[in-house]
Design a protein around this motif. Structure first.
Motif, PDB file in Angstrom:
ATOM      1  N   LEU A 136       0.826  -1.203   0.000  1.00 51.89           N
ATOM      2  CA  LEU A 136       0.000   0.000   0.000  1.00 51.89           C
ATOM      3  C   LEU A 136       0.863   1.256   0.000  1.00 51.89           C
ATOM      4  CD1 LEU A 136      -2.732   1.409   0.202  1.00 51.89           C
ATOM      5  CD2 LEU A 136      -2.640   1.086   2.675  1.00 51.89           C
ATOM      6  N   THR A 137       1.911   1.282   0.811  1.00 53.12           N
ATOM      7  CA  THR A 137       2.804   2.439   0.868  1.00 53.12           C
ATOM      8  C   THR A 137       3.462   2.682  -0.487  1.00 53.12           C
ATOM      9  OG1 THR A 137       3.258   2.073   3.218  1.00 53.12           O
ATOM     10  CG2 THR A 137       4.845   3.401   1.990  1.00 53.12           C
ATOM     11  N   GLN A 138       3.965   1.624  -1.096  1.00 52.45           N
ATOM     12  CA  GLN A 138       4.634   1.759  -2.386  1.00 52.45           C
ATOM     13  C   GLN A 138       3.682   2.288  -3.455  1.00 52.45           C
ATOM     14  OE1 GLN A 138       5.893  -2.272  -2.964  1.00 52.45           O
ATOM     15  NE2 GLN A 138       7.411  -2.191  -1.321  1.00 52.45           N
ATOM     16  N   LYS A 139       2.507   1.684  -3.549  1.00 53.00           N
ATOM     17  CA  LYS A 139       1.580   2.057  -4.618  1.00 53.00           C
ATOM     18  C   LYS A 139       0.954   3.428  -4.380  1.00 53.00           C
ATOM     19  CE  LYS A 139       2.782  -1.626  -6.490  1.00 53.00           C
ATOM     20  NZ  LYS A 139       3.874  -1.519  -7.503  1.00 53.00           N
ATOM     21  N   ALA A 140       0.688   3.776  -3.127  1.00 54.88           N
ATOM     22  CA  ALA A 140       0.161   5.116  -2.845  1.00 54.88           C
ATOM     23  C   ALA A 140       1.186   6.181  -3.220  1.00 54.88           C
ATOM     24  CB  ALA A 140      -0.220   5.226  -1.371  1.00 54.88           C
ATOM     25  N   THR A 141       2.464   5.884  -3.008  1.00 58.65           N
ATOM     26  CA  THR A 141       3.521   6.809  -3.423  1.00 58.65           C
ATOM     27  C   THR A 141       3.515   6.968  -4.935  1.00 58.65           C
ATOM     28  OG1 THR A 141       4.898   6.197  -1.524  1.00 58.65           O
ATOM     29  CG2 THR A 141       6.004   7.231  -3.383  1.00 58.65           C
ATOM     30  N   GLU A 142       3.429   5.872  -5.659  1.00 55.73           N
ATOM     31  CA  GLU A 142       3.382   5.936  -7.117  1.00 55.73           C
ATOM     32  C   GLU A 142       2.157   6.718  -7.598  1.00 55.73           C
ATOM     33  OE1 GLU A 142       3.652   2.078  -8.933  1.00 55.73           O
ATOM     34  OE2 GLU A 142       5.163   1.406  -7.500  1.00 55.73           O
ATOM     35  N   LEU A 143       1.054   6.600  -6.864  1.00 54.65           N
ATOM     36  CA  LEU A 143      -0.180   7.270  -7.260  1.00 54.65           C
ATOM     37  C   LEU A 143      -0.215   8.742  -6.879  1.00 54.65           C
ATOM     38  CD1 LEU A 143      -2.712   4.422  -6.413  1.00 54.65           C
ATOM     39  CD2 LEU A 143      -2.247   5.358  -8.691  1.00 54.65           C
ATOM     40  N   GLY A 144       0.830   9.235  -6.228  1.00 51.48           N
ATOM     41  CA  GLY A 144       0.946  10.675  -6.011  1.00 51.48           C
ATOM     42  C   GLY A 144       0.372  11.191  -4.722  1.00 51.48           C
ATOM     43  N   VAL A 145       0.353  10.370  -3.668  1.00 51.17           N
ATOM     44  CA  VAL A 145      -0.123  10.834  -2.366  1.00 51.17           C
ATOM     45  C   VAL A 145       0.928  11.736  -1.725  1.00 51.17           C
ATOM     46  CG1 VAL A 145      -0.595  10.046  -0.008  1.00 51.17           C
ATOM     47  CG2 VAL A 145      -1.713   8.950  -1.932  1.00 51.17           C
ATOM     48  N   ARG A 146       0.474  12.803  -1.078  1.00 50.19           N
ATOM     49  CA  ARG A 146       1.397  13.727  -0.419  1.00 50.19           C
ATOM     50  C   ARG A 146       1.665  13.350   1.035  1.00 50.19           C
ATOM     51  NH1 ARG A 146       0.798  20.236  -1.057  1.00 50.19           N
ATOM     52  NH2 ARG A 146       0.635  19.531  -3.218  1.00 50.19           N
ATOM     53  N   VAL A 147       0.675  12.788   1.723  1.00 53.12           N
ATOM     54  CA  VAL A 147       0.807  12.399   3.131  1.00 53.12           C
ATOM     55  C   VAL A 147       0.193  11.021   3.313  1.00 53.12           C
ATOM     56  CG1 VAL A 147       0.038  12.873   5.495  1.00 53.12           C
ATOM     57  CG2 VAL A 147       0.806  14.750   4.036  1.00 53.12           C
ATOM     58  N   LEU A 148       0.899  10.156   4.055  1.00 52.83           N
ATOM     59  CA  LEU A 148       0.371   8.864   4.462  1.00 52.83           C
ATOM     60  C   LEU A 148       0.142   8.895   5.966  1.00 52.83           C
ATOM     61  CD1 LEU A 148       2.604   6.608   2.252  1.00 52.83           C
ATOM     62  CD2 LEU A 148       0.126   6.438   2.339  1.00 52.83           C
ATOM     63  N   GLN A 149      -1.125   8.773   6.379  1.00 56.89           N
ATOM     64  CA  GLN A 149      -1.501   8.881   7.788  1.00 56.89           C
ATOM     65  C   GLN A 149      -2.192   7.591   8.249  1.00 56.89           C
ATOM     66  OE1 GLN A 149      -1.502  11.594  10.491  1.00 56.89           O
ATOM     67  NE2 GLN A 149      -1.661   9.487  11.246  1.00 56.89           N
ATOM     68  N   PRO A 150      -1.463   6.719   8.965  1.00 56.30           N
ATOM     69  CA  PRO A 150      -2.133   5.536   9.526  1.00 56.30           C
ATOM     70  C   PRO A 150      -3.092   5.955  10.641  1.00 56.30           C
ATOM     71  CG  PRO A 150       0.278   5.287   9.498  1.00 56.30           C
ATOM     72  CD  PRO A 150      -0.022   6.731   9.242  1.00 56.30           C
ATOM     73  N   ILE A 151      -4.247   5.271  10.714  1.00 56.84           N
ATOM     74  CA  ILE A 151      -5.229   5.562  11.758  1.00 56.84           C
ATOM     75  C   ILE A 151      -5.624   4.265  12.457  1.00 56.84           C
ATOM     76  CG2 ILE A 151      -6.178   7.709  10.824  1.00 56.84           C
ATOM     77  CD1 ILE A 151      -8.364   6.082   9.469  1.00 56.84           C
ATOM     78  N   PHE A 152      -5.770   4.331  13.760  1.00 57.87           N
ATOM     79  CA  PHE A 152      -6.261   3.190  14.530  1.00 57.87           C
ATOM     80  C   PHE A 152      -7.772   3.315  14.684  1.00 57.87           C
ATOM     81  CE2 PHE A 152      -1.870   3.152  16.578  1.00 57.87           C
ATOM     82  CZ  PHE A 152      -1.439   2.091  15.810  1.00 57.87           C
ATOM     83  N   THR A 153      -8.483   2.285  14.306  1.00 61.83           N
ATOM     84  CA  THR A 153      -9.927   2.227  14.458  1.00 61.83           C
ATOM     85  C   THR A 153     -10.272   1.079  15.410  1.00 61.83           C
ATOM     86  OG1 THR A 153     -10.346   0.645  12.668  1.00 61.83           O
ATOM     87  CG2 THR A 153     -10.097   2.978  12.057  1.00 61.83           C
ATOM     88  N   ARG A 154     -11.539   0.944  15.732  1.00 61.82           N
ATOM     89  CA  ARG A 154     -11.946  -0.086  16.690  1.00 61.82           C
ATOM     90  C   ARG A 154     -11.727  -1.492  16.155  1.00 61.82           C
ATOM     91  NH1 ARG A 154     -17.591   2.557  19.122  1.00 61.82           N
ATOM     92  NH2 ARG A 154     -16.650   4.525  19.807  1.00 61.82           N
TER      93      ARG A 154
END
Length: 249
Positions: A102-120
């Motif tokens: 996911l990190t690799q492909k989101a970078t290729e797709l041009g994301v500026r910020v990657l923010q992991p979130i904890f959900t229930r």
């Protein structure tokens, strides 16, 4: 004979933290030097490209080598500094291999910020941001972008939303199926500051869905009738956003 260093996918590019400019001298860190000298078999006079996320992309020539170090000097700028669209990905982390992907492909797709979130329903309890950054750097080097996405520390969903910037719109990928399709929702949108929100395996719980839908600047959307894996959902949403309102237009 001097040559441009390359690999089967294209010209060799390295992300560095040093300032870049005509005549700038860059001393590579040990890992990069090892890769150049012992994997790529680089030698004095060989050329490669550098970028640092601030000064564009530069052609540099290797001027010194030693057992564990390598120095190159910038010769000319290939590309000015440009920035990807103002798009964040806020995602519930998944198990290690999908998270790397996911990190690799989101970078290729041009994301500026990657923010992991904890959900229930998030299964993963710890996020290795150093590993994420390493994957993002590698993807930026191979994809041709001249910046690396910002990798942020994981945060609970409610805490993130409590301090959410009012001007940033939220594209909430709601798996419940009662939202308009992502393509229909984005058809008339153009640019701006956005964040894509995707949930964990099992999705957001009802209270989290309600919290997200209650945000002032949220757009809930459907990704279709099929059940998508968490990483597939994130990459699908990013692709549609880029195609309809991002830099694929």
């Amino acid at each position: 004979m001097s040559e441009d260093l390359s690999y089967p996918g294209g010209k060799l590019r390295l992300f560095v933290e040093a300032p870049l400019g005509e005549g700038a001298r860059v001393v590579l860190e040990e890992g990069q030097a090892h890769y150049l000298l012992h994997v790529m078999r680089a030698k004095v006079g060989d050329r490669l490209n550098f970028f640092n996320g601030q000064d564009g992309e530069w052609v540099a020539e290797i001027t010194e080598t030693a057992k564990r170090t390598c120095t190159a000097v910038c010769a000319r700028q290939l590309e000015p500094q440009t920035e990807v669209p103002d798009l964040w990905l806020c995602f519930a982390p998944v198990k290690k291999t999908p998270a790397d992907y996911l990190t690799q492909k989101a970078t290729e797709l041009g994301v500026r910020v990657l923010q992991p979130i904890f959900t229930r329903r998030t299964i993963v309890s710890r996020v290795n941001t150093e590993r994420m950054l390493a994957n993002a750097v590698e993807a930026a080097e191979q994809s041709g972008r001249v910046s690396v996405p910002e990798i942020r520390e994981a945060i609970a969903l409610d805490k993130l939303l409590a301090s959410w910037p009012a001007e940033r719109r939220i594209l909430f990928c709601d798996e419940a199926g009662d939202a308009p399709s992502i393509a229909d929702a984005l058809m008339t949108e153009r640019g701006g500051s956005w964040a894509v929100f995707t949930g964990p395996e099992g999705g957001f719980d009802p209270a989290e869905r309600a919290l997200l839908r209650a945000q002032a600047n949220v757009m809930a959307v459907s990704l279709g009738g099929r059940i998508l894996r968490a990483d597939t959902a994130a990459l699908s949403a990013l692709s549609v956003w880029q195609a309809l309102t991002g830099d694929w237009r």
